[in-house]
Design an enzyme around this catalytic site. Structure first.
Site, PDB file in Angstrom:
ATOM      1  N   LYS A   1      -4.782  -4.262   0.533  1.00 47.06           N
ATOM      2  CA  LYS A   1      -5.537  -3.930  -0.672  1.00 47.06           C
ATOM      3  C   LYS A   1      -6.674  -2.965  -0.327  1.00 47.06           C
ATOM      4  CE  LYS A   1      -3.213  -6.286  -3.739  1.00 47.06           C
ATOM      5  NZ  LYS A   1      -2.305  -5.565  -4.649  1.00 47.06           N
TER       6      LYS A   1
ATOM      7  N   SER B   1       0.827  -1.214   0.000  1.00 45.78           N
ATOM      8  CA  SER B   1       0.000   0.000   0.000  1.00 45.78           C
ATOM      9  C   SER B   1       0.861   1.263   0.000  1.00 45.78           C
ATOM     10  CB  SER B   1      -0.921   0.052   1.233  1.00 45.78           C
ATOM     11  OG  SER B   1      -1.589  -1.149   1.434  1.00 45.78           O
TER      12      SER B   1
END
Lengths: 438, 438, 438, 438
Positions: free
Chosen positions: B281, B238
């Site tokens: 995610k 991320s």
């Protein structure tokens, strides 16, 4: 300490570097000797006898034996209780651990109160550096007004545990934190140790509440957020929940429930809620589902999260952003009233109760419906559109805001730290500075 | 190396501890001497002349001067190009940096090819430890078959940069990583340094592709994931995107675009995709929106993410989970075909192109529609339900069916018999009951 | 009548053409004369005196005067009540109208019970053709077992109104429906008339529950659904809510709440839930938000919907699809237990209560968490994946299912109608045929 | 005719009652004689020869024979075409039917152009009452400027079909509509007949575009919308798509695609978009998924919908609401530019093309990212928040700001003074407080 004013509204800006050495999200005060505690405990017990209730605040350091009776009571469950009339949120015989209470405002406190009103026994995890002030405020009766439950009695807090949910076990704690005088006086405040203590003290719990959030760079846009700031937000605000649940699950009774607090910024753009806090809330919401599956299947434990609107607390008053979001909600939400902490507390109590036995993996919005808006109806562009605006809101007096450089507040904070004022601060205003502004 | 086979499908199980010392997510090989590179460069140039095209692989170590011509060309933009016929995904004159290619399969490679087919110049960021193999495979022509574009030409990679997106700048790199022999031979592979190099080499880019993911504990349920594992997944999968965009934005041309890869496990429970990868995610998707706002407002850059289905790659073959998800998709998705990397590549090229100039902050699903399913239709429970299962079943003409319990029909039969209604039933209906039902 | 077994699980397949003439979604029996009613009312009053409780069933035809006392009581509100202990879902002094109860199973009934348990006064709207059976069953004590509340008392239904929510006012009713003998005996059953009657009888309500759904072509895939079938589903299942709220809002007290029932098929593909029922639920969920805004702003009324899982009822037993969905949920949901109607009822009571005063415009999932699943974990493909499966479920005995042609059941239905058996049917089995199968 | 300017932005206020007799959503002009057509056809053919292109407009009344050649050409498919350079959205050899074009602005027209630019053959379905004007405008060259494609050529429309998608077949058409003079001159304009005509004319299609919407009560709040208005919106805007796809599917080639247009009001509250139009769009989005499954499984056809922002068209200028939404988008979206119809057209062409072969059941947002916003940033409340507002503000260099209440700073100041800390503050900090804050 974290998440007391809004879910994700940044609580502290204490610089929480993952592997660095200066500041920690949670810790324990040095000057809280066992002797001191014993004294306060005795005094509190007395005072509670006066109110013909059990002590509201019991802070043992090694109370395995002392709690035996309590354990027995707690294990017995709700079955033995005489049914309540009506349709109660019945948590009698349930024990709740609320991680993230450091004062008497904010959602953590409100949830504790609702759970207590519903009959649950309350254990609290308090950020180590805030522990001293919190416990002394409790002892001195400063929270008595806030402790009042609907039936007039005062919420009891069976035990307060020092907790820094950024560390899972003692090996994780860097030397500088260990040495920090705000932590040095406390012990057993890593997640694993706290759970071990709860296990020894009470055997089991039924409800876990996660009211923790920290994003040291919350006021920075995401594009300007550092890796350390981002990961600190995730570690303190998302993984702290995974860790708490992971460690508590073995001592959670089947049918138990956990609740956390999130914020709509995870799902849609809310400028001003930066520093990776939106990312952390997104992870938390996603984890809510995954953990609902894992804990549900193996342990029959439910996992939900409440997406709460902004809360006007002392903290919020200091931080313009929260205040603005409150005004924005009043102007734009389907329900044009201000959100009260109690509303979030009640929703949490419901979710934790048998009434919600088929609800898991859910994000429940407690925000006057603001999340459902597709536009801001107070946009000057809609001036002439016939949108019901709610009479009473048109007269709202807005406080004068000033914009200051973040750098100035950072400097102020550092200056205060440098002069060791921080440790001695416990006035509401100081708490606001310490916990909310930076 | 990360995310080459599926978005989030775990690529490597290299143990990437955040503050420990053993393994890193990305690095550079030691034995890649400048001399060696020069040689390969020459050879490659020659080979490219043979194919009457520009060199596909140019790995300068200090090529500021050498690239001057290229820079000039790149800056000139698409304006000078003769219009293509039809409705092209036209990326001529655009320069793309694709972070996360280490071999010739996976989504990163496929995206590079689609971008190249559309005319973009391709720069690649390759995980430091994988750099050597990747570059030598390129040089030796091992990827030539895979480099073939629709028009028969071979994709050119202008330059390969060593990259470890877990580190933002040299100060972040721990000593043990610096000392690691797989890193020691490379330099300037932190995010900031890579961007600095790209700036010096080319001046600017137009497209940033993030095809990186790593979750050292992906095979662990979330409840068993460690903090380090969780944060490593977030940091590599991320924040690496935040960091790349943050550093590239100053040298991205207005109108530019960035693309990342995500996976449906962020939004719904996919057991087996663990270790905090689902959390990562989720954060990535949330960040896509926030960065779309921040980069859109200030720099007119669009930010989107593709939620791609599982890809059968060499990597996938090794990981049983991906293989299962591919089979699951074939059995359950609206489109019962296997997803090809090219389909993700083409969607990415579209999103990066002017054709998608009003699309930003979006999650675009490229997964044969699997994300839209509310149930797994291949459940044994639905065995008798009339669900279209693919070509082979299309010839069987089925009347509209309803499934009822035999017990119900038995009761119905008995009830009718009891009331002597059965005798009066006209023939076809009686026949239907007798022949079809019982 | 509709929606008693699951939200959207198709209740009746009575062919409800919008402008055609044969069948209607809701109505009133002919043989329920005022005299007859008066008699039953007297009898019921007596019997209720025996149980030292108020009559549970009061069906006045023109009781303006008679209800004066009740109105007074109702208007007075909850303020006068002595506080309940604990944290109660307190609906004392509130009056609820539940549209869509035709028997003693299903969600409508369960919601009525939870509201009653919480202290609310219960008014019911029953589909006209089902009214006779429902009222006679009530009178004969057939529902007494089901009426039992947690405190041992029996739920009282203050009044049952015939209702066909497909018609807004008398002008909308086609002649053939007016002439239909199943409708001819009742009067004032259009939405506007029912609300007018409630206003005359009681003055106001606080809670509106919508438990109505009908999709005559529910067993058809959407691609094979006719316009009339689709619009009938929307009219009966979506607009019926808009209409009820629109007409009730003027007599709903501020702070009031409304609840409807929806199903996950609106948001994701659930093959088998066809005929436009998925479309209708999607519209209903969207409308929940819009109405939350409109009714919230102008009238301080909250609007929420519960997305409930499938319910094993008598109806469900007959319809294989629902049974399959129950088994699917048990096999795949985070909580591997069967959903009880009571769980939905309790969630509804919470949402209708002051405890949920900041929740509006929300879809609340009461489905054991099934909505959060991204895959069906019982897919044969995952056989070897280590997914916790819940011991007790592995032994579940599945009833034998048979698949019959829909055409057969249609013929059977038509045959029964033709022979006028329908009117005389009131056995549970017959009800199942009438309401559930076709 | 409906939805030409925005997805769901109501175009016409023609009062479309479902079962009443006055107005219809779509129809055909009486004064369009066969003779007249023949003449125009000849003239058009000539004029098209001049431009050395095929006729762009061919409106046969019974052209089965005449189209034989065309059919042959169309069936041949894309296989025979010479590959285009680059990465083209290649629709050569594909035939598209676009339902809902009545003039040369709006999304329908723009989609037709993009499909044509990509090589598709264009068939158009035009609302019967609008047919005459549309066709004559086409013939007279009034749309020639708008027909210009990127390569300079003019879009050809192979055939225009009169269409009223509110009726599925002739039996559905009420007498008054049949008698209406705006319909009486046309024939075969129900969905089934149009598809039959297309089948006879061309044999098959590959792409179906649904650009239809109508909500006669769009300007009414949902709470004030009548059942007829609501169902008319659903019938014209949602079921019309189901009907078109249902009828076209048998003549759609495998690999085909369909596209519809939706609007964010389906998912979140947009006051002003009323009359059940939000409900209709919600149903349409839900149906997109279900139809993606059904049409995907059985026919390998993909089904997607584009959620487009508002479009400034002639229609929009008339409707203030759309104009406001455009301004709102410019003020609040991540991309602060006005949406062009072309951007929606290009996205549609992509989705219809092989480049999107793994995308189905999706809502793709083409709205400058507005859907991702959680607040309206142009709210007066955020006046002092540092939100990037567009180019003109970029030159103002702003330090990172936080907004705090003046009252807080006053308290802080007083507190510091009281404690005499102020004296000891080092100069820069004191200066900061004195100069910047107070």
């Amino acid at each position: 300490m974290a998440a007391t004013s809004t879910p994700g509204m940044l609580m502290t800006t204490i610089n929480s570097c993952l592997s660095s050495s200066r500041n920690r999200v949670m810790t324990s005060t040095a000057n809280f000797s066992a002797e001191h505690k014993e004294a306060s405990w005795t005094r509190l017990t007395s005072s509670s006898h006066i109110s013909s209730r059990q002590p509201f605040f019991q802070s043992f350091t090694s109370g395995n034996v002392k709690f035996q009776k309590v354990v027995t009571r707690a294990v017995s469950g709700a079955a033995e209780y005489k049914p309540l009339p009506g349709l109660p949120v019945d948590l009698r015989g349930k024990r709740a651990f609320i991680a993230g209470i450091a004062d008497d405002n904010g959602y953590g406190w409100a949830i504790a109160k609702s759970l207590a009103a519903a009959g649950a026994e309350i254990l609290v995890g308090t950020w180590v550096p805030a522990l001293n002030i919190f416990e002394s405020s409790l002892r001195r009766g400063k929270f008595d007004e806030s402790r009042k439950l609907p039936d007039g009695s005062l919420m009891e807090i069976t035990k307060v545990y020092p907790l820094d949910a950024v560390y899972d076990n003692p090996e994780d704690v860097p030397d500088d934190v260990k040495a920090n005088k705000r932590y040095a006086g406390s012990s057993n405040w890593t997640v694993q140790e706290v759970v071990e203590s709860v296990k020894q003290d009470f055997g089991s719990i039924d409800i876990l509440v996660h009211s923790l959030a920290n994003g040291p760079e919350v006021s920075k846009p995401l594009l300007e957020t550092s890796r350390n700031g981002y990961l600190a937000a995730i570690s303190a605000s998302s993984y702290s929940f995974v860790s708490l649940l992971k460690h508590f699950v073995p001592i959670m009774n089947p049918g138990g429930a956990s609740i956390s607090l999130t914020y709509i910024a995870s799902e849609r753009i809310i400028p001003g809620y930066g520093g990776g806090m939106s990312s952390a809330k997104a992870a938390l919401e996603s984890d809510t589902q995954v953990l609902a599956f894992e804990a549900g299947r193996k342990h029959k434990i439910r996992v939900n999260t409440i997406s709460a609107g902004p809360l006007r607390s002392r903290a919020a008053k200091a931080i313009g952003f929260i205040d603005m979001m409150i005004d924005y909600s009043s102007a734009n939400a389907p329900l044009q009233k201000e959100l009260s902490a109690e509303e979030v507390g009640n929703a949490a109590a419901f979710l934790a109760s048998p009434l919600a036995s088929a609800i898991t993996g859910a994000v429940v919005y407690v925000d006057n419906g603001l999340n459902a808006m597709g536009v801001g109806v107070d946009s000057p562009i809609f001036e002439n559109l016939d949108i019901p605006k709610g009479k009473e809101l048109q007269d709202i007096e807005r406080p004068t805001m000033v914009v200051v450089k973040r750098a100035f507040l950072n400097s102020l904070y550092e200056w205060l730290v440098k002069r060791a004022f921080l440790n001695s601060l416990y006035e509401p205003l100081a708490a606001a500075i310490l916990l909310q502004v930076f």
